[in-house]
Design an enzyme around this catalytic site. Structure first.
Site, PDB file in Angstrom:
ATOM      1  N   HIS A 235      17.118  36.280 -65.360  1.00 31.06           N
ATOM      2  CA  HIS A 235      17.714  36.801 -64.120  1.00 31.06           C
ATOM      3  C   HIS A 235      19.233  36.780 -64.148  1.00 31.06           C
ATOM      4  CE1 HIS A 235      13.773  37.072 -62.411  1.00 31.06           C
ATOM      5  NE2 HIS A 235      13.567  35.781 -62.511  1.00 31.06           N
ATOM      6  N   ARG A 295      33.068  38.161 -53.550  1.00 26.69           N
ATOM      7  CA  ARG A 295      34.130  37.819 -54.503  1.00 26.69           C
ATOM      8  C   ARG A 295      34.266  38.956 -55.505  1.00 26.69           C
ATOM      9  NH1 ARG A 295      30.449  37.054 -58.743  1.00 26.69           N
ATOM     10  NH2 ARG A 295      28.571  35.966 -58.105  1.00 26.69           N
TER      11      ARG A 295
END
Ligand code: ADP
Ligand code: ADP
Ligand code: MG
Length: 662
Positions: A235, A295
């Site tokens: 992942h 971010r």
């Protein structure tokens, strides 16, 4: 604009931010831990402040010290990079309180997107499509199970506070749900201190497509198109590209507008990424919100490459109160870009992170800072170490081309020119992925790596003969340098006239091989290996050896490290150990029945207790290091005698974790 900023990060992203600041004539302050005292990012900045010990919690996560450093150096703003404090709303708020600008979104937006479950509730209200699932507050296991049954299997249980690919369990059958839930909660509690989970439909063969968004303090918000990050392991992203293959103008607009709606719902300011999972069904692409990362993202350079923009410059302008430099209608996509994350890890051993020194670190020639054809973002130099304290990324290689095919060819070439010796890396693996049928044909989904496993793992792109020939050539060339033009008079086993034979032994791909090098009267060479005798000739061309063995011809760069020769060719790299040239062959002491930590890290759990009988290969313990979990398996059948640590303990590399009796 700011005159001075502090960069509260390390490695490539700290260097990346410093590069833009320098271009904009903004002075920079680095912070560093003990392990990073001489790191590249420290030298990339104008000033540097030591902030503590090597472990992130003793330095890069100590925000009081970082704020003090900013005040002491007169920095006006703090760029948090990614990871560490970048998504910490308390830090963003503390900056504001200290009169410093946090170069990122408002604390309220970080908080709103911080938990996956809460953010999904918000997105539902904002009309952003969600994966069918349950993201409520009630965490009663019975209720979660009923929700899973309602959603229909397979389902995915996700830690609401999760990140970095951790805290996720796919469940195929209802009878497995309870156990998967318990293990997911345990991991969530250990890793994130919060065991809340959500349950959602597990999308099969999905793509990960994310949208880069940007907001300013004047209420403008735009999307800078998409990135396809479907190629993942555990992942976590391996290759990222933009634009997404197969993306249509209409879908791009719908996804872009949904991402902007998501950002607007939390009054977003600065750079952010809205991640979508995309279901591919009957030729259609249905997208669902997964999470928002508040971010700058690791993979932002591919967006820079296709838009020609500098996202860090945009971050700085927005943080200084300026409006977005461009409006939606002014943004365009040019060509195609791909990023490869080069990591210190062993793909053939379940991507186990590696540590060590970059004895050799040669990079392809970079052609421009951005929007060029090849860009390398890194935070290390040759001779630096990849330490166990931080993540395992060594560098990012970003290529740009007029088309995907062009970018792909350039990436393969750039990877071939990336020579790293001293620790395991995924460079060769990345080349296999790039050349795999699925990736080459843009048949992308998150199962690409398992699907192509047969051509990705345990590959030996350079055969024994060529590797041996390259090692022989390198040795003879080195001897010539040492001994002058006539090596024959200097070595045992050689005769200076007539036919001379030199016995050689190699270790290659786990096998011990005997060979002979025969020098004929006229100086011509024959290499005898595996019953085949072939003429060998070579000449040096700078670092490159032009080699001919029988009817094969190859160009190789060979680096000798200790007893090993590391051979790099256009086809790939190989490692070969030449035994004849050594005083004694190094022999790894085998570990017998001892079970040791493969790297420094934290013990997460033991799945056995003293007295348990275990079978070879059975999982005994789980360790966490460098952002990943690793299972320690039994090397042989036996009985567990003693556990030497407790969950949560920090262990050194090579520390014995438990004792097993035969
Ligand atoms: P992305 O979606 O941008 O790939 P990740 O969740 O993989 O986001 O993490 C982003 C980056 O943050 C990582 O590549 C890593 O460099 C950094 N990071 C995250 N956690 C840590 C940590 N505990 N220590 C060091 N770096 C970290
Ligand atoms: P993280 O915070 O760890 O990045 P994400 O929610 O972004 O967690 O998911 C990480 C990855 O897990 C995705 O990129 C995707 O490959 C996979 N994934 C997440 N949700 C689903 C889902 N519902 N179905 C299938 N795969 C999923
Ligand atoms: Mg994610």
């Amino acid at each position: 604009m700011f005159k001075k900023i502090l960069i509260a990060n390390r490695g490539e992203i700290a260097c990346r931010v410093a590069a833009t600041a320098k271009r904009m004539a903004i002075r920079t302050v680095a912070v560093y831990s003990d392990a990073d005292a001489d790191a590249k990012h420290v030298h990339a900045c104008d000033e540097a402040v030591a902030i503590g010990g090597s472990a992130p919690k003793d330095s890069y996560l100590r925000w009081e010290r970082i704020i003090d450093a900013a005040k002491a150096t007169g920095a006006e703003a703090i760029h948090p990079g990614y990871g560490f404090l970048s998504e910490n709303e308390a830090f963003a708020a503390a900056c504001a309180e200290a009169g410093l600008v946090f170069i990122g979104p408002p604390a309220s937006a970080i908080q709103a997107m911080g938990l996956k479950a809460e953010s999904k509730q918000l997105m539902e209200k904002a009309g952003v499509p969600l994966v069918p699932g349950y993201h409520g507050a009630n965490q009663d296991p019975e209720l979660l199970k009923r929700e899973a049954d309602r959603i229909g299997y397979p389902v995915l249980i996700k830690a609401s506070a999760g990140g970095g690919g951790k805290g996720m369990r796919a469940v195929e059958r209802p009878e497995d749900f309870a156990a998967a839930l318990a293990s997911c909660q345990r991991e969530a509690r250990n890793s994130f201190g919060d065991e809340a989970v959500l349950v959602e439909k597990y999308v099969t063969r999905p793509r990960h497509i994310e949208i880069q968004v940007f907001g300013d303090t004047q209420g403008n918000c735009v999307y800078l198109f998409e990135r396809d990050c479907s190629v993942q392991r555990r992942h976590q992203k391996v290759l990222e590209e933009a634009p997404a293959p197969g993306m249509t103008e209409a879908l791009r607009k719908r996804m872009g507008e949904a991402a902007v709606a998501a950002a607007r719902a939390v009054k977003y300011v600065g750079a952010g990424t809205v991640e979508f999972i995309v279901e591919q069904r009957h030729g259609e692409m249905n997208f669902f919100f997964m999470e928002m990362n508040t971010r700058l993202q690791v993979e932002h350079p591919v967006t820079e490459a296709i838009t020609g923009l500098d996202l860090v410059e945009w971050q700085l302008r927005v943080a200084a109160g300026e409006p977005l430099p461009l409006q939606q209608s002014e943004l365009r996509i040019h060509g195609h870009a791909i990023e490869a994350r080069i990591c210190a890890e062993n793909p053939d051993n379940n991507f186990l992170p590696a540590t060590g020194t970059l004895h050799v670190y040669r990079k392809p020639a970079a052609t421009a800072f951005q929007r060029g054809t090849v860009r390398i973002d890194d935070g290390v130099r040759e001779g630096d170490a990849i330490s166990p304290w931080y993540d395992s990324m060594i560098a990012k290689l970003i290529v740009h081309g007029a088309t995907r095919e062009e970018a792909l060819a350039r990436l393969d070439e750039a990877l071939a020119a990336t020579h790293i010796v001293g620790l395991a890396t995924n460079v060769q693996f990345l080349r296999h992925v790039v050349r795999s049928r699925s990736f080459a044909q843009a048949d992308l989904d998150t199962a690409l790596i398992p699907r192509e496993a047969a051509v990705l793992f345990q590959q030996q792109p350079v055969g024994l003969e060529l590797a041996a020939a390259a090692a022989v050539a390198k040795t003879l060339l080195d001897e010539r340098v040492l001994a002058g033009p006539d090596p024959f008079s200097r070595r045992d086993g050689w005769r200076s006239h007539g036919v001379a034979t030199r016995r050689l032994e190699f270790e290659f791909g786990g096998e011990h091989v005997k060979a002979e090098l025969v020098t004929l009267h006229d100086g011509a060479l024959r290499l005898a290996l595996n019953g085949r005798v072939e003429p060998l000739s070579f000449r040096a061309d700078g670092d490159t050896i032009e080699l001919r063995l029988g009817d094969r011809q190859v160009r190789a760069v060979v680096y000798t490290l200790g007893e090993s020769d590391h051979v790099f060719t256009a086809a790939g790299a190989a490692q070969i150990l030449s035994i004849d040239l050594l005083a004694h062959a190094g022999d790894d002491a085998s570990e017998g029945g001892r079970l040791t930590a493969p790297m420094p890290g934290k013990v997460v759990s033991f799945s056995v207790k003293p007295g348990d009988a275990v079978k070879k290969g059975q999982a005994l313990a789980v360790m966490e290091a460098m952002k990943m979990e690793h299972t320690i398996a039994a090397p042989a059948d036996g009985t567990v005698q003693e556990l030497l640590f407790a969950p949560g303990d920090q262990v050194a590399e090579g520390a014995e974790l438990l004792r097993l009796a035969a």
